[in-house]
Design an enzyme around this catalytic site. Sequence first.
Site, PDB file in Angstrom:
ATOM      1  N   GLY A 180       0.768  -1.245   0.000  1.00 27.35           N
ATOM      2  CA  GLY A 180       0.000   0.000   0.000  1.00 27.35           C
ATOM      3  C   GLY A 180       0.791   1.283   0.000  1.00 27.35           C
TER       4      GLY A 180
ATOM      5  N   GLU B 135       4.167  -6.489   1.997  1.00 26.96           N
ATOM      6  CA  GLU B 135       3.769  -6.918   0.652  1.00 26.96           C
ATOM      7  C   GLU B 135       3.803  -5.741  -0.325  1.00 26.96           C
ATOM      8  OE1 GLU B 135      -0.183  -8.423   1.263  1.00 26.96           O
ATOM      9  OE2 GLU B 135       0.471 -10.122   2.467  1.00 26.96           O
TER      10      GLU B 135
ATOM     11  N   GLY C  57       4.020  -3.630  -3.602  1.00 28.65           N
ATOM     12  CA  GLY C  57       3.875  -3.840  -5.043  1.00 28.65           C
ATOM     13  C   GLY C  57       4.255  -2.565  -5.768  1.00 28.65           C
ATOM     14  N   ARG C  58       3.364  -1.575  -5.642  1.00 29.98           N
ATOM     15  CA  ARG C  58       3.553  -0.311  -6.355  1.00 29.98           C
ATOM     16  C   ARG C  58       4.862   0.385  -5.999  1.00 29.98           C
ATOM     17  NH1 ARG C  58      -0.812   2.698  -8.109  1.00 29.98           N
ATOM     18  NH2 ARG C  58      -2.110   1.634  -6.546  1.00 29.98           N
TER      19      ARG C  58
ATOM     20  N   TYR D 205      -9.193   4.520 -13.153  1.00 26.85           N
ATOM     21  CA  TYR D 205      -9.154   5.255 -11.876  1.00 26.85           C
ATOM     22  C   TYR D 205      -9.015   6.764 -12.078  1.00 26.85           C
ATOM     23  CZ  TYR D 205      -7.355   0.590 -10.634  1.00 26.85           C
ATOM     24  OH  TYR D 205      -7.155  -0.762 -10.510  1.00 26.85           O
TER      25      TYR D 205
ATOM     26  N   CYS E 220     -11.740   1.930 -29.391  1.00 25.51           N
ATOM     27  CA  CYS E 220     -13.016   2.572 -29.729  1.00 25.51           C
ATOM     28  C   CYS E 220     -13.875   2.845 -28.507  1.00 25.51           C
ATOM     29  CB  CYS E 220     -13.755   1.688 -30.726  1.00 25.51           C
ATOM     30  SG  CYS E 220     -12.756   1.466 -32.184  1.00 25.51           S
TER      31      CYS E 220
HETATM   32  N1  LLP Z   1      -1.243  -7.100  -0.616  1.00 25.38           N
HETATM   33  C1  LLP Z   1      -2.532  -7.236  -0.945  1.00 25.38           C
HETATM   34  C2  LLP Z   1      -3.348  -8.200  -0.191  1.00 25.38           C
HETATM   35  C3  LLP Z   1      -3.085  -6.469  -1.985  1.00 25.38           C
HETATM   36  O1  LLP Z   1      -4.367  -6.614  -2.290  1.00 25.38           O
HETATM   37  C4  LLP Z   1      -2.256  -5.558  -2.689  1.00 25.38           C
HETATM   38  C5  LLP Z   1      -2.795  -4.770  -3.793  1.00 25.38           C
HETATM   39  C6  LLP Z   1      -0.903  -5.455  -2.325  1.00 25.38           C
HETATM   40  C7  LLP Z   1      -0.429  -6.228  -1.267  1.00 25.38           C
HETATM   41  C8  LLP Z   1       0.045  -4.537  -3.012  1.00 25.38           C
HETATM   42  O2  LLP Z   1      -0.316  -3.221  -2.802  1.00 25.38           O
HETATM   43  P1  LLP Z   1       0.621  -2.020  -3.308  1.00 25.38           P
HETATM   44  O3  LLP Z   1       1.895  -2.042  -2.484  1.00 25.38           O
HETATM   45  O4  LLP Z   1       0.888  -2.223  -4.748  1.00 25.38           O
HETATM   46  O5  LLP Z   1      -0.211  -0.810  -3.057  1.00 25.38           O
HETATM   47  N2  LLP Z   1      -4.712  -1.718  -9.806  1.00 25.38           N
HETATM   48  C9  LLP Z   1      -4.662  -0.681  -8.792  1.00 25.38           C
HETATM   49  C10 LLP Z   1      -4.036  -1.166  -7.514  1.00 25.38           C
HETATM   50  C11 LLP Z   1      -4.703  -2.409  -6.965  1.00 25.38           C
HETATM   51  C12 LLP Z   1      -4.072  -2.894  -5.685  1.00 25.38           C
HETATM   52  C13 LLP Z   1      -4.600  -4.227  -5.334  1.00 25.38           C
HETATM   53  N3  LLP Z   1      -4.015  -4.814  -4.173  1.00 25.38           N
HETATM   54  C14 LLP Z   1      -3.941   0.516  -9.363  1.00 25.38           C
HETATM   55  O6  LLP Z   1      -3.513   0.485 -10.513  1.00 25.38           O
HETATM   56  O7  LLP Z   1      -3.823   1.553  -8.693  1.00 25.38           O
END
Ligand code: LLP
Length: 421
Positions: A239, A274, A276-277, A317, A345
């Site tokens: 997050g 965890e 990701g982004r 978004y 399209c």
């Molecule tokens: N852990 C869980 C259980 C999650 O559901 C997620 C992301 C993460 C970790 C990783 O979160 P991050 O560090 O990336 O914020 N498609 C959307 C984002 C969806 C996030 C879904 N869950 C976007 O493009 O903004």
Amino acid sequence: MDYFAYKGGELYVEGVPASEIAMKAGTPTFVYSAGAFTGSLEALRAAFGKAPVQICYSVKAASNLALLRKVAELGLGADIVSGGELYRALKAGIPGGRIVFSGVGKTAREMAEALDAGILMFNLESEGEMELLARVAADKGAVAPVSFRVNPDVDPQTHPYIATGLKESKFGIPHGEAPAVFARAMKLPSLRVIGLDCHVGSQLTSAAPFRDAVGVLSGLVRALREAGAGITHLDVGGGLGIRYRDESPPSPAEYAEAILRASGGIGDLTLVLEPGRSAAGNSCVMITRVLYLKKTPAKSFVIVDAAMNDLLRPSLYGAWHEIRPVRLPPEGAPEREVSVVGPVCESGDFLARDRALPAAAAGDLLAVFGAGAYGFSMSSNYNSRPRAAEILVEGGAFRLARRRETYEDLVRGEAEALCSL
Ligand code: LLP
């Protein structure tokens, strides 16, 4: 180090001209910097100092094997949400013992596969999942390590589609109900409760929601331990936000401090993160080529060869991604307001709307920044568009990490003639 830098008015990725990559790979193309990706993961790890931390990179953000191999090389783990992500993580060499399995709808098959892989823990989100996992594990004569995802009802102050820790959301077990669910789980011999988990949302730009959520979880850890559970892991989810435009998310140090402080006093726990982004987001640019300029009495459009099927975030978004020419115009060149749109399209197909950009011409290359997280991984074949190529740049060299799809790829899996199952 700035892995995406302009030198002499030209964009370089780790010292390689982006235009050279586009010439060889074609467009649209996602160009990742290995240094930026591994650097952000290492910075996060360093921010936690000597605290016991297991980083499980969230595969959904960007799942190319080349990136996952970097995760494996760093000795980190993976956060997965499907059997497909488990397959990728294992294939990339991430050991099962460093994999956590999140998500509200794990199937029996996925649970069995993850048990076979010996994963670190299943983050369970409902009693239904708990009961199914207990049966799947019992059938195998196995004991499944589990953690419960708790919904702490914390407002992450992010886009509603990616807020997951509010009581209205489908995620997690309401924190008030958690103790009763734990008590049931502890009576199931094929489950071993080892952790608690939460994930309140994505693209968080303040440390407060992390602090609040971890505070709720810490209270539950104490209660669970008193009830006799051997809790060893506290998974604080992902997050952490990044800067796309002018956001100022917490630094890794501020983030670590908030979490360590909120979880303080419960000692001897391994924290699971965890991300990701924050690892992938600013590790990649998408390069696209201008096809046409189109001016109507109402608007000016720059029509490019990348579309919502390649980068969905602006359409889905309303996300803002910086767009700059790969070759900058001379200093002081005028900017004009344009919308950067793709060939799909739908009027919802745009990469930027009403954005001031230097004048572009057909054939020019544009770089869309911050495209690494939920960029390629959310891409599709909509409008029967083959998916883009992915390139990994490392130490001054660039290599294909995923070839551009072909028309044959588009119809693979569709039988020549309809056949019965
Ligand atoms: N852990 C869980 C259980 C999650 O559901 C997620 C992301 C993460 C970790 C990783 O979160 P991050 O560090 O990336 O914020 N498609 C959307 C984002 C969806 C996030 C879904 N869950 C976007 O493009 O903004």
